[in-house]
Design a protein around this motif. Structure first.
Motif, PDB file in Angstrom:
ATOM      1  N   UNK A  81     -34.780  37.015  12.861  1.00 18.26           N
ATOM      2  CA  UNK A  81     -34.787  36.527  11.490  1.00 18.26           C
ATOM      3  C   UNK A  81     -35.988  35.611  11.359  1.00 18.26           C
ATOM      4  N   UNK A  84     -40.073  31.384   8.779  1.00 18.79           N
ATOM      5  CA  UNK A  84     -40.769  30.931   7.582  1.00 18.79           C
ATOM      6  C   UNK A  84     -40.473  31.810   6.361  1.00 18.79           C
ATOM      7  N   UNK A  85     -40.193  33.095   6.566  1.00 19.61           N
ATOM      8  CA  UNK A  85     -39.895  33.944   5.416  1.00 19.61           C
ATOM      9  C   UNK A  85     -38.400  33.989   5.115  1.00 19.61           C
ATOM     10  N   UNK A  86     -37.605  33.474   6.023  1.00 19.22           N
ATOM     11  CA  UNK A  86     -36.146  33.449   5.877  1.00 19.22           C
ATOM     12  C   UNK A  86     -35.611  34.812   5.489  1.00 19.22           C
ATOM     13  N   UNK A  87     -36.023  35.820   6.160  1.00 21.76           N
ATOM     14  CA  UNK A  87     -35.427  37.138   5.925  1.00 21.76           C
ATOM     15  C   UNK A  87     -35.494  37.900   7.237  1.00 21.76           C
ATOM     16  N   UNK A  95     -42.025  46.375   5.251  1.00 21.47           N
ATOM     17  CA  UNK A  95     -42.864  46.256   4.063  1.00 21.47           C
ATOM     18  C   UNK A  95     -44.339  46.184   4.444  1.00 21.47           C
ATOM     19  N   UNK A 172     -50.405  43.243 -11.479  1.00 17.16           N
ATOM     20  CA  UNK A 172     -49.083  42.636 -11.568  1.00 17.16           C
ATOM     21  C   UNK A 172     -48.561  42.722 -12.997  1.00 17.16           C
ATOM     22  N   UNK A 173     -47.330  43.139 -13.133  1.00 14.33           N
ATOM     23  CA  UNK A 173     -46.663  43.245 -14.429  1.00 14.33           C
ATOM     24  C   UNK A 173     -47.447  44.108 -15.405  1.00 14.33           C
TER      25      UNK A 173
ATOM     26  N   UNK B  46     -42.095  32.890  -0.949  1.00 15.39           N
ATOM     27  CA  UNK B  46     -41.414  33.535   0.178  1.00 15.39           C
ATOM     28  C   UNK B  46     -40.057  34.073  -0.227  1.00 15.39           C
ATOM     29  N   UNK B  48     -37.496  32.063  -1.071  1.00 12.22           N
ATOM     30  CA  UNK B  48     -36.478  31.043  -0.830  1.00 12.22           C
ATOM     31  C   UNK B  48     -36.342  30.216  -2.110  1.00 12.22           C
ATOM     32  N   UNK B  54     -35.797  25.260   0.034  1.00  7.65           N
ATOM     33  CA  UNK B  54     -37.173  25.732   0.218  1.00  7.65           C
ATOM     34  C   UNK B  54     -38.005  24.655   0.909  1.00  7.65           C
ATOM     35  N   UNK B 200     -28.885  29.751   3.944  1.00 12.54           N
ATOM     36  CA  UNK B 200     -30.231  30.309   4.070  1.00 12.54           C
ATOM     37  C   UNK B 200     -30.236  31.822   4.238  1.00 12.54           C
ATOM     38  N   UNK B 201     -29.081  32.366   4.605  1.00 15.30           N
ATOM     39  CA  UNK B 201     -29.058  33.814   4.837  1.00 15.30           C
ATOM     40  C   UNK B 201     -28.623  34.579   3.593  1.00 15.30           C
ATOM     41  N   UNK B 203     -29.629  36.080   1.084  1.00 18.72           N
ATOM     42  CA  UNK B 203     -30.841  36.614   0.460  1.00 18.72           C
ATOM     43  C   UNK B 203     -30.606  37.004  -0.999  1.00 18.72           C
ATOM     44  N   UNK B 207     -32.666  35.093  -3.886  1.00 17.05           N
ATOM     45  CA  UNK B 207     -33.704  35.827  -4.608  1.00 17.05           C
ATOM     46  C   UNK B 207     -33.319  36.116  -6.056  1.00 17.05           C
ATOM     47  N   UNK B 218     -36.957  36.393 -13.265  1.00 15.80           N
ATOM     48  CA  UNK B 218     -37.021  37.796 -13.644  1.00 15.80           C
ATOM     49  C   UNK B 218     -37.114  38.715 -12.436  1.00 15.80           C
ATOM     50  N   UNK B 219     -38.138  38.520 -11.624  1.00 15.15           N
ATOM     51  CA  UNK B 219     -38.419  39.507 -10.593  1.00 15.15           C
ATOM     52  C   UNK B 219     -39.129  38.839  -9.424  1.00 15.15           C
ATOM     53  N   UNK B 222     -41.767  40.739  -2.902  1.00 16.77           N
ATOM     54  CA  UNK B 222     -42.199  40.046  -1.681  1.00 16.77           C
ATOM     55  C   UNK B 222     -43.676  40.298  -1.393  1.00 16.77           C
ATOM     56  N   UNK B 225     -45.679  38.516  -5.738  1.00 19.49           N
ATOM     57  CA  UNK B 225     -45.490  37.578  -6.835  1.00 19.49           C
ATOM     58  C   UNK B 225     -44.015  37.392  -7.168  1.00 19.49           C
ATOM     59  N   UNK B 227     -41.787  36.424 -10.943  1.00 14.65           N
ATOM     60  CA  UNK B 227     -42.016  36.204 -12.360  1.00 14.65           C
ATOM     61  C   UNK B 227     -40.769  35.635 -13.020  1.00 14.65           C
TER      62      UNK B 227
END
Lengths: 321, 540, 296, 328
Positions: A81, A84-87, A95, A172-173, B46, B48, B54, B200-201, B203, B207, B218-219, B222, B225, B227
């Protein structure tokens, strides 16, 4: 063939083990810890809280224990896990790897499509004007630092001429769908792919050229000519098929290289790929990501080598496993 | 064959370039096209999106639009009502009662109540809470026991009614409004059932943040961006822009994107007149603000040589700090001689403290006074030439430059500096281990005058191991009052003490700036960020 | 009847060692000679740097920053007012020595291990080849970043990183070369004469693989210079205040410098380019000259 | 019988970095239909270059036919375009090379390598059934067992002798009227050598083509050839029918060659050898090229090159001894 593959796979085990131990040791020997950047964000954190955080990620375990734990998790299919990205690291890598492949594979194909014919022509017309021009361009490609070339493209093509976007994966968008979406993506991929392609074309073209030069002085080429075959058949059937043997090997190895070697290009174009992921993870001491990322890259290299061997058997009938 | 190949090549190249250049986004302005602000930052969010979990600015730039605090700091660094309509302190200054707004709804339609406030504060105090903000609430009565797992409730947080809450601290706590009132509110009906240890888990929840703020999430894509879109039901009215995208760009080429109108807001990293000229040519607004932060050269007080304050004063004289500010910051900074930045109230009147002007001769004289010998352009201490290591991290261009200046300035007084640039992680490790003589760092200081987190006994930040009983006593005294006037005198004395001791060689306080596209109006920038009054942002 | 003159000539030519043949061939390759000339010139500049320029390398004059070329500064000044020309001249020292030292490290490791693996075979070969496999799989830049984090960035780190990560290729080449030479008659003969293994490797096998090694080493120097530039882009190259072409070129990272201050990055860019180009051309010429199969 | 190939004053040279090198210098050759011409000489005397010149297969980058005519069937093939020449190669004139190990393309199956020639010269599509059957037939003709299987095998799966048989099959696939065999047996074991020679002889009888047989082995010449030319340093030094040459060699070089055959050696006798080496084409002695190595050398030999002179019907030598009429 199967026994060969099994043997190769078995031989991989000590190598993978060795790689993992070395990388593991190196990254954990590097001073620093995964939460250092928090201090900048939050100066109020107390020593006690901080140590609790570190304890929660097993920072204080002795190195061998950490390694054993890591391998244990790995064997249970858990690659970790991200701190820093917590995923889950798997999601992250999935990805990033696809982003990198999005650049690497077209660059590999494009550079091969360009380099091999150029190399062949420059070999068959050795010491001609064409040969000299192509050779000089190739040398330029080898002699320019990739990031510098990338920056020049950003300035002249993206900024001055505004032909391509400066960075990013897509607009983006934008709300684009269908074919517009695909074009938008291609539009963003164009410059990084150009860099990766240009950098590779040079080497591969030189390689093809010398492989061809080596082949065309072989006896069987003379035999082929003596049969009355046309020059085209002689070069593209008899000579190229033989020259392809070393080229194919180089190709699959360079795919492995490309995945990690794109870090500078990814950086310039802000392309979220494997290289930048591991690069940032090292700076953040995000151990699970560093380990998983480098292992994936190393494994790709190993698999690329095996792939090279398999392809070898395809293009060279003399090799049978 | 060759010809055919050439033709194919040319055709492919042409088609490709046509395709690729033909698909440039068309710049057609449709009437009802949504007004989206594109904000650039150097790293992607990220994901979070929980304000208390965060740990990166790249996420808080998103959450700050979605979540709100009880009280908010305005560009004059005063507190304004936010989710709390009003607040009042008790006579003894130990407790404060917040009256919450009554018409506030979470983005999912649930009402915002005092329960949410209590939940948010207790979340940070929970034993299993993995963020780094517990110290902000630790002074609330009963919080320590709750944090230790010894009790299930915190007496100091009293819900009077649905929209009134009273919070009591065990001692007078000067930065009450900043640290407690400034906590960001999260919804109890969303996070209440989640075990804090596993927060923290989550997700999914992380998100898809639900707040009370002017924008709704909105969105999140990863690596690229996040939004947000305008919250039509925002209690202070709908924002005038339709949405904001927070996207990642490359710091090196961001300026090009700004000039190419690919982004609307970004942080400016240099005040170079060339940059400024380019912005000006394109009518780009550059908003500047003096940050509540200081760049300093940390000193290892465990080294006998550096324990002498004369040496430290000498260093302050030796380094051409005015030159650094004038030339490297192009004047957008102030030479610092005390721990407080000019923008906060505790900043001492300038005639009260010593200014260590650039004066190599004076520096040499002070060093000699401290027992050094200066011969043939080399400074000796105890018979040895003075050589000091200077550690500094990557990432700040100006710092990398002024490190070179320090190297040269110190050489001018005969001191050899061994410059060692390194990653931040490595630097902090070495600093904690005490393996350094000098180091460079920038620190965002508190809006409050309390700096115990730097100079206190248990501070992680006291890399230099400067333990000064006088200073600590003064700081302890300073937090015992909430009235600024009473505290001012204490902190003036402290600032003068620190100014004389020079525990760090302060280099400068600096300006930051944001560049804003000419189309976007009403953006205000102050050390607290760019989002103050974001609902009034508007496209021309 | 006297001995015809032509016969003496012939004898002379037959007495030529492969090296002098290579030299003769090289002499006829004009491109390679020009490249060599450029390289020698650059090395001389590096050696005599202090005599070429009136400025001192690190002298900072903040007020003079970003001066365009002219006004006593041939190539202008950098962000701290240091003379770009001076730093360029001194930078050649760092860049060239990084290339040289890194290649030497990789050569020593690669040749030794490759020779041992190729000559002894068996267990030694197996172990060494696995190590080679391991090193071949390391992603270069990423490992360089980790090592720079451990060792701290400096010119020595760059040298060590480039050297330690590039030897496996050479080891493979040397091993393959030795495997093919090992079975040839003259090695058999040496063995029959009772020469020790080490002697055989050093005095018989290595000279025969020298051509390959020399070509690889030449190109390796170019790789080292480019590697330093790449690491500099990530901020991990030769550390300030010492200049290198790589860390000077990194100035192009700043968009402002890229469009407004070309004198900061054009000269190091051109020098890196010319140097690497020359090395490549010279290496190529060397390969042609040393290749016994190639006849022109 | 008519003359199939008539070569006159062939001069072939190479451009090298050391300058122009003349490898074949004024060679005249006549091959009659159905006859076997043997060409002998030490390595580097220009035998192979002569054959490559006839095929016009000199290395493109630097080999040139500087002068002379090569008349095949009354047509000067030096003047032919590359396309016209391709029609002759493999079809009218075929060639077998020295090294069976390297002369076959390692990545193509045997059948395909034979079939290719059939495709271009006999319009049998490569993948077609007829083509395949013809290949098998050809393989059988050159005495390869299991031809049906071998046709799909790759050269590395065959022995040297088998490969040379495949080479012969390729060469004979289109019934050439002239076969040039450039040292076809040199690289083979003695027993295999004999088999291959037998095969060539038998096929010649069967198909009736003319052969130009190049070798340095006089024993092979004795077995195979009707006529012989002896080459030295790019020139013909002696020319005769086989019987005459072996019974009455006149040129000192030919005599030397004959004398140095080991099978003529008696026990305990020192092996005769011609001293010295073939001169480098880069610096030819001004006179007779063989003069420095010749036991019968005259002062004239260092002055100028003698002509090729008839000394009896169908027997010519290039030697000052013959010029001056003082035979030994």
């Amino acid at each position: 063939m199967r026994t060969f593959l099994i043997r190769r796979a078995l031989l991989m085990i000590p190598v993978v083990l060795g790689i993992s131990i070395i990388i593991f040791a190196l990254i954990h020997l590097a001073p620093g810890d995964p939460f250092t950047h928090m201090i900048e964000a939050d100066p109020n954190v107390t020593t006690e809280d901080y140590e609790n955080l570190l304890r929660s990620v097993g920072y204080y375990d002795p190195l061998p224990l950490k390694y054993v734990k890591w391998v244990g998790q790995l064997l249970r299919g858990n690659i970790g896990h991200s701190i820093s990205y917590r995923e889950p690291v798997a999601d992250l890598i999935g990805r990033r790897l696809s982003n990198t492949l999005l650049l690497a594979i077209p660059a590999l194909c494009l550079s091969t499509i360009i380099a091999v014919p150029l190399g062949v022509i420059s070999a068959t017309r050795q010491y001609s004007i064409f040969d000299y021009i192509v050779t000089i361009i190739a040398f330029i490609g080898i002699s320019i630092p990739a990031f510098f070339f990338a920056l020049l493209l950003v300035k002249y093509i993206a900024f001055d001429l505004k032909l391509f976007p400066i960075s990013g994966l897509s607009t983006i968008k934008s709300g684009f769908t269908g074919i517009r979406l695909v074009f938008d993506k291609l539009h963003h991929m164009a410059l990084p792919i150009t860099v990766l392609t240009f950098v590779q074309v040079a080497g591969r073209m030189r390689y093809t050229r010398s492989a061809m030069l080596e082949v065309v002085r072989q006896d069987y080429i003379r035999t082929a000519r003596a049969k009355g075959l046309s020059e085209r058949t002689v070069i593209y059937k008899h000579a190229l098929r033989n020259a392809l043997i070393p080229i194919v090997t180089i190709l699959s190895v360079s795919l492995g290289r490309l995945l990690s070697g794109a870090v500078l290009t990814e950086n310039v174009f802000n392309w979220p790929g494997m290289g930048t992921m591991v690069y940032k993870a090292i700076a953040n001491r995000d151990y699970p990501v560093v380990m998983a990322g480098t292992m994936v890259l190393a494994l790709t290299m190993l698999l690329a080598n095996i792939l090279a061997d398999i392809l070898y058997a395809f293009v060279d009938p003399r090799i049978r496993y | 064959m060759r010809k055919k190949f050439g033709v194919v090549l040319v055709i492919t190249a042409l088609t490709l370039s046509l395709l690729l250049s033909g698909c440039q986004p068309a710049v057609t302005v449709v009437e009802d096209e949504p007004m989206i602000v594109r904000r650039a930052q150097w790293n992607p969010p990220t994901g979070m999106f929980h304000p208390e979990l965060l740990s990166s600015d790249y996420d808080s730039s998103v959450t700050a639009l979605i979540f709100e605090q009880l009280v908010e700091m305005n560009p004059n660094l005063e507190f304004e009502p936010a989710l709390a309509e009003s607040w009042e302190f008790s006579e003894d200054n130990l407790s404060c009662t917040f009256n919450l707004r009554k018409n506030v709804k979470w983005h999912d339609g649930q009402p915002f109540t005092a329960e949410d406030v209590k939940f948010s504060l207790m979340f940070v105090g929970h034993q299993d809470y993995k963020g780094a903000r517990y110290s902000n609430v630790s002074s609330i009565v009963g919080m320590e026991a709750y944090h230790a797992g010894e009790s299930l409730d915190v007496e100091g947080i009293e819900i009077i009614d649905t929209h009134t809450i009273k919070i009591t601290t065990s001692e007078v706590f000067a930065p009450f409004l900043l640290n407690i009132g400034g906590r960001i509110m999260t919804a109890k009906h969303i996070w209440g059932d989640v075990e804090v240890a596993t927060a923290e888990e989550q997700t999914e929840l992380l998100r898809n943040p639900v707040g009370t703020g002017p924008f709704k999430f909105e969105e999140f894509v990863p690596d690229q961006y996040a939004s947000v879109v305008a919250n039509d039901k925002y209690w202070a009215g709908r924002p005038k822009v339709d949405g904001i995208v927070i996207q990642s760009v490359n710091q090196d080429t961001a300026m090009a994107q700004m000039l190419n109108d690919e982004i609307d807001i970004m942080t400016v990293t240099s005040f170079n007149p060339d940059d400024m000229a380019m912005y000006e040519e394109n009518d780009i607004q550059v908003l500047k603000a003096l940050l509540v932060a200081v760049q300093y050269m940390g000193i290892n007080h465990e080294k006998e040589f550096l324990q002498n304050k004369l040496i430290r004063q000498a260093f302050s004289h030796a380094i051409n700090r005015q030159g650094i500010v004038d030339e490297l910051l192009y004047g957008y900074g102030e030479v610092a001689d005390n721990p407080f930045p000019p923008s906060i109230w505790a900043y001492p009147p300038q005639d009260e403290i010593t200014h260590y002007e650039y004066n190599p001769e004076r520096a040499i004289a002070l060093m000699q006074e401290a027992g050094c010998e200066y011969t043939d352009g080399i400074m000796y201490y105890a018979g040895q030439p003075v050589e000091l290591s200077l550690l500094y991290p990557y990432g700040n261009k100006v710092r990398e430059q002024y490190a070179q200046v320090i190297h040269q300035n110190m050489a001018d007084i005969g001191v050899t500096i061994d410059l060692q640039i390194m990653e931040f992680a490595t630097l902090s490790d070495k600093c904690e281990a005490g393996e350094f003589d000098l180091y460079l760092m920038g620190i965002g200081t508190s809006f409050d005058a309390d700096q115990r987190y730097i100079w206190g006994k248990n501070s992680r930040f006291n890399y230099g191991r400067y333990f000064d009983e006088t200073s600590i006593a003064m700081m302890e005294e300073g937090v015992k009052y909430t009235e600024v006037e009473k505290r001012k005198d204490i902190y003036l004395e402290w600032a003068k003490h620190m100014n004389e001791q020079v525990p760090n060689v302060w280099i400068y306080n600096w300006y930051s700036a944001v560049a804003v596209t000419p189309k976007l109006q009403n953006v205000q920038f102050f050390p607290g960020g760019v989002y103050y009054d974001v609902i009034n942002w508007e496209f021309k | 009847m006297g001995v015809p003159i032509s016969q003496t000539n012939r004898r002379l030519e037959q007495g030529l060692s492969p090296w002098s043949i290579a030299l003769t061939r090289l002499k006829r390759n004009r491109m390679a000679l020009i490249a060599l000339g450029v390289l020698i010139f650059l090395v001389l500049i590096a050696i005599f740097a202090p005599f070429i320029t009136p400025y001192s390398r690190d002298e900072i004059t903040m007020e003079n920053k970003f001066q365009p070329p002219g006004n006593g500064h041939l190539l202008g000044t950098d962000d701290l007012g240091r003379d770009v020309f001076t730093r360029l001249i001194y930078g050649s020292r760092a860049s060239l020595s990084v290339g040289l030292v890194a290649t030497s490290i990789s050569m020593i490791l690669g040749v030794t291990l490759g020779a041992i693996a190729g000559y002894y075979g068996g267990m030694a070969d197996n172990i060494i080849m696995r190590i080679v496999d391991i090193f071949m799989c390391f992603p270069f830049f990423l490992m360089a970043i980790v090592m720079a984090a451990i060792l701290g960035p400096s010119i020595y780190t760059v040298m060590a990183v480039s050297g330690f990560l590039s030897w496996p290729i050479l080891a493979r080449i040397v091993r393959a070369e030795i495997l093919s030479i090992k079975e040839r008659e003259f090695i058999e003969a040496a063995r029959a004469l009772g020469l020790k293994s080490a002697d055989i490797i050093v005095s018989h096998i290595l000279p025969n693989t020298l051509a390959v090694i020399i070509v690889y080493v030449t190109l390796g120097i170019a790789g080292g210079i480019l590697g330093e530039a790449g690491l500099s882009y990530l901020g991990l190259g030769v550390k300030q205040p010492q200049p290198s072409w790589g860390n000077m070129l990194a100035a192009a990272q700043s968009f402002r410098s890229l469009i407004k201050h070309p004198w900061l990055w054009v000269p190091p860019g051109i020098l890196i380019f010319i140097t690497v180009l020359s090395i490549n051309i010279f290496g190529d010429g060397l390969r042609d000259a040393l290749d016994p199969k190639l006849k022109r | 019988m008519g003359t199939l190939l008539r070569v006159r004053n062939l001069i072939t040279s190479f451009n090298t970095s050391e300058g122009q090198v003349v490898a074949v210098n004024g060679v005249d050759i006549d091959i009659k239909e159905g006859r076997v011409l043997g060409v002998v000489g030490e390595s580097g005397c220009g035998k192979s270059v002569t054959s490559l010149s006839i095929m016009r297969l000199l290395p493109k980058s630097n080999g040139i036919i500087a002068a002379g005519i090569i008349e095949y069937n009354g047509q000067d093939i030096v003047q032919l375009s590359e396309a016209e020449m391709r029609n002759i190669r493999g079809n009218e004139i075929a060639m077998i090379f020295q090294e069976p190990m390297t002369a076959l393309n390692p990545v193509l199956p045997v059948g395909e390598q034979i079939g290719e020639a059939l495709e271009i010269h006999q319009s049998l599509t490569l993948k077609s059934r007829e083509n395949r059957l013809r290949c098998i037939e050809l393989l059988k003709m050159v005495g390869i067992p299991r031809a049906e299987e071998i046709v799909d095998e790759y050269p590395h799966q065959l022995s040297g002798g088998m490969r040379q048989r495949v080479m012969i099959a390729i060469a004979l696939s289109c019934h050439p009227r002239l076969l040039i065999a450039d040292e076809p047996t040199t690289a083979l074991d003695v027993t295999i050598q004999a088999q291959v020679l037998d095969l060539i002889r038998q096929l010649k009888k069967q198909l009736g083509m003319a052969i130009m047989f190049i070798t340095h082995d006089l024993g092979v010449i004795a077995e195979m050839a009707d006529d012989v030319i002896v080459m030295y340093a790019g020139k013909i030094v002696e020319e005769a029918d086989t019987y005459t040459l072996f019974t009455n060699p006149r040129h000192p070089y030919t005599q030397g060659l004959l004398a140095s055959r080991p099978d003529k050696m008696k026990r305990d006798e020192k092996l005769h050898c011609i001293r010295g080496m073939v001169p480098s084409p880069l610096d030819m002695p001004p006179g007779c090229a063989f003069a420095p190595r010749c036991d019968h050398c005259l002062p004239a030999c260092y002055q100028a090159m003698p002509r090729l002179k008839d000394i009896e019907p169908n027997h010519r030598i290039r030697c000052w001894l013959a010029e001056q009429g003082c035979n030994n």
